[in-house]
Design a protein around this motif. Sequence first.
Motif, mmCIF file in Angstrom:
data_model
loop_
_atom_site.group_PDB
_atom_site.id
_atom_site.type_symbol
_atom_site.label_atom_id
_atom_site.label_comp_id
_atom_site.label_asym_id
_atom_site.label_seq_id
_atom_site.Cartn_x
_atom_site.Cartn_y
_atom_site.Cartn_z
ATOM 1 N N TYR A 105 6.216 -34.545 -34.487
ATOM 2 C CA TYR A 105 5.774 -33.200 -34.868
ATOM 3 C C TYR A 105 4.332 -33.239 -35.384
ATOM 4 C CZ TYR A 105 10.659 -31.630 -34.690
ATOM 5 O OH TYR A 105 11.935 -31.304 -34.277
ATOM 6 N N PRO A 106 3.396 -32.590 -34.697
ATOM 7 C CA PRO A 106 2.011 -32.542 -35.205
ATOM 8 C C PRO A 106 1.945 -31.649 -36.445
ATOM 9 C CG PRO A 106 2.250 -31.124 -33.276
ATOM 10 C CD PRO A 106 3.554 -31.847 -33.426
ATOM 11 N N ARG A 107 1.195 -32.071 -37.447
ATOM 12 C CA ARG A 107 1.126 -31.332 -38.703
ATOM 13 C C ARG A 107 0.341 -30.032 -38.550
ATOM 14 N NH1 ARG A 107 2.167 -33.859 -43.540
ATOM 15 N NH2 ARG A 107 0.536 -32.619 -44.546
ATOM 16 N N ASN A 108 0.857 -29.000 -39.203
ATOM 17 C CA ASN A 108 0.141 -27.719 -39.307
ATOM 18 C C ASN A 108 -0.346 -27.191 -37.949
ATOM 19 O OD1 ASN A 108 0.318 -28.005 -42.189
ATOM 20 N ND2 ASN A 108 -1.423 -29.416 -42.076
ATOM 21 N N SER A 109 0.551 -27.163 -36.973
ATOM 22 C CA SER A 109 0.141 -26.868 -35.595
ATOM 23 C C SER A 109 0.722 -25.592 -34.998
ATOM 24 C CB SER A 109 0.519 -28.040 -34.684
ATOM 25 O OG SER A 109 -0.159 -29.217 -35.074
ATOM 26 N N PHE A 110 1.894 -25.162 -35.447
ATOM 27 C CA PHE A 110 2.579 -24.061 -34.776
ATOM 28 C C PHE A 110 2.668 -22.820 -35.663
ATOM 29 C CE2 PHE A 110 4.178 -27.889 -32.687
ATOM 30 C CZ PHE A 110 3.982 -27.550 -31.344
ATOM 31 N N ASP A 111 2.563 -21.660 -35.009
ATOM 32 C CA ASP A 111 2.769 -20.389 -35.703
ATOM 33 C C ASP A 111 4.251 -20.066 -35.828
ATOM 34 O OD1 ASP A 111 -0.073 -19.490 -35.881
ATOM 35 O OD2 ASP A 111 0.075 -19.490 -33.687
ATOM 36 N N ILE A 112 5.019 -20.441 -34.798
ATOM 37 C CA ILE A 112 6.453 -20.165 -34.762
ATOM 38 C C ILE A 112 7.185 -21.404 -34.254
ATOM 39 C CG2 ILE A 112 8.293 -18.816 -33.651
ATOM 40 C CD1 ILE A 112 6.318 -16.495 -33.391
ATOM 41 N N VAL A 113 8.232 -21.792 -34.961
ATOM 42 C CA VAL A 113 9.196 -22.765 -34.441
ATOM 43 C C VAL A 113 10.522 -22.044 -34.310
ATOM 44 C CG1 VAL A 113 10.433 -24.920 -34.825
ATOM 45 C CG2 VAL A 113 8.026 -24.745 -35.502
ATOM 46 N N THR A 114 11.126 -22.162 -33.149
ATOM 47 C CA THR A 114 12.409 -21.498 -32.927
ATOM 48 C C THR A 114 13.402 -22.471 -32.312
ATOM 49 O OG1 THR A 114 13.432 -19.488 -32.019
ATOM 50 C CG2 THR A 114 11.872 -20.653 -30.601
ATOM 51 N N SER A 115 14.668 -22.120 -32.409
ATOM 52 C CA SER A 115 15.718 -22.922 -31.791
ATOM 53 C C SER A 115 16.909 -22.017 -31.537
ATOM 54 C CB SER A 115 16.118 -24.093 -32.684
ATOM 55 O OG SER A 115 17.116 -24.880 -32.058
ATOM 56 N N GLN A 116 17.434 -22.124 -30.345
ATOM 57 C CA GLN A 116 18.512 -21.236 -29.912
ATOM 58 C C GLN A 116 19.783 -22.047 -29.697
ATOM 59 O OE1 GLN A 116 17.572 -19.157 -26.247
ATOM 60 N NE2 GLN A 116 18.603 -17.318 -26.938
ATOM 61 N N LEU A 117 20.706 -21.954 -30.663
ATOM 62 C CA LEU A 117 22.035 -22.549 -30.541
ATOM 63 C C LEU A 117 21.991 -24.041 -30.224
ATOM 64 C CD1 LEU A 117 23.667 -19.589 -28.609
ATOM 65 C CD2 LEU A 117 23.870 -20.113 -31.045
ATOM 66 N N ALA A 118 21.172 -24.778 -30.965
ATOM 67 C CA ALA A 118 21.063 -26.221 -30.748
ATOM 68 C C ALA A 118 21.177 -27.021 -32.044
ATOM 69 C CB ALA A 118 19.735 -26.545 -30.060
ATOM 70 N N ILE A 119 20.833 -26.428 -33.171
ATOM 71 C CA ILE A 119 20.772 -27.179 -34.427
ATOM 72 C C ILE A 119 22.153 -27.609 -34.922
ATOM 73 C CG2 ILE A 119 20.171 -26.909 -36.894
ATOM 74 C CD1 ILE A 119 17.625 -25.502 -35.983
ATOM 75 N N HIS A 120 23.211 -26.927 -34.488
ATOM 76 C CA HIS A 120 24.553 -27.352 -34.909
ATOM 77 C C HIS A 120 24.968 -28.675 -34.243
ATOM 78 C CE1 HIS A 120 25.283 -24.076 -31.777
ATOM 79 N NE2 HIS A 120 25.586 -25.182 -31.143
ATOM 80 N N TYR A 121 24.149 -29.205 -33.332
ATOM 81 C CA TYR A 121 24.403 -30.532 -32.770
ATOM 82 C C TYR A 121 23.738 -31.651 -33.586
ATOM 83 C CZ TYR A 121 25.955 -28.100 -28.531
ATOM 84 O OH TYR A 121 26.618 -27.295 -27.643
#
Length: 246
Positions: A105-121
Amino acid sequence: MAYKDSSAYDNNLFFEQYMKRRHREESPNIIIEKPALLELIGDVNDQVILDLGCGDASLGIEFIKSNCRSYTGIDGSKNMYQKALQNLYGTVGEVFLTSMLDYTYPRNSFDIVTSQLAIHYIEDIHKLFEKVYETLKVDGRFIFSVQHPILTSSVESMTTNGKRTNWLVDHYFYSGKRVEPWIGEQVIKFHRTIEEYFVTLQKSGFVIEGLKEATPVKENFKRIEEYERRMRIPLFLLFSCRKPSH
């Protein structure tokens, strides 16, 4: 054998069956979860976006059509990665074959991080949330969806053949691994309470700005019977968070 993380999607038969289910007209992902997620995300014009567990990058295509500045998807499945490459060809989008925890993960790089139905894995969500926090710009937003904890608490209801008419909630406060029967295979998910998601986000530094359980919208359904069935129990849980400027 129980599949961990995204490995189930590299079973070709499972992958083909999943893609048919995922993109069918009345998929709850499309008519219930996706509208709630997009409402939380809002305007993506000129935004730099990271999508965790991006699948075939169909969400990324929508962001690109809405004039995001750039889109980066990551997925650990070779089949999903190849499909995402095809979908993103010739666009400002890119995709990497890696897991959420192994991605650099590059530091201080993204305006939005999203995840769709994957983090429960993911077993170690505190580690993941810390990585997301570091990769966001100040005032950047983290918006994600997971399977609702009412469903992940017990997998017993998943063994019912046909359309379920009732659901079993059990062992709700026992967080941890669940082995769920799904599309003819066994997949590993990790159950957490709503409170645990909330507290872990706070401990990682986030300010939680929104929470949704993806209440079905009647107008999105072609059949009233399906709408009424989906009104009985929440399928999804969504959070909208921000990295504060302090």
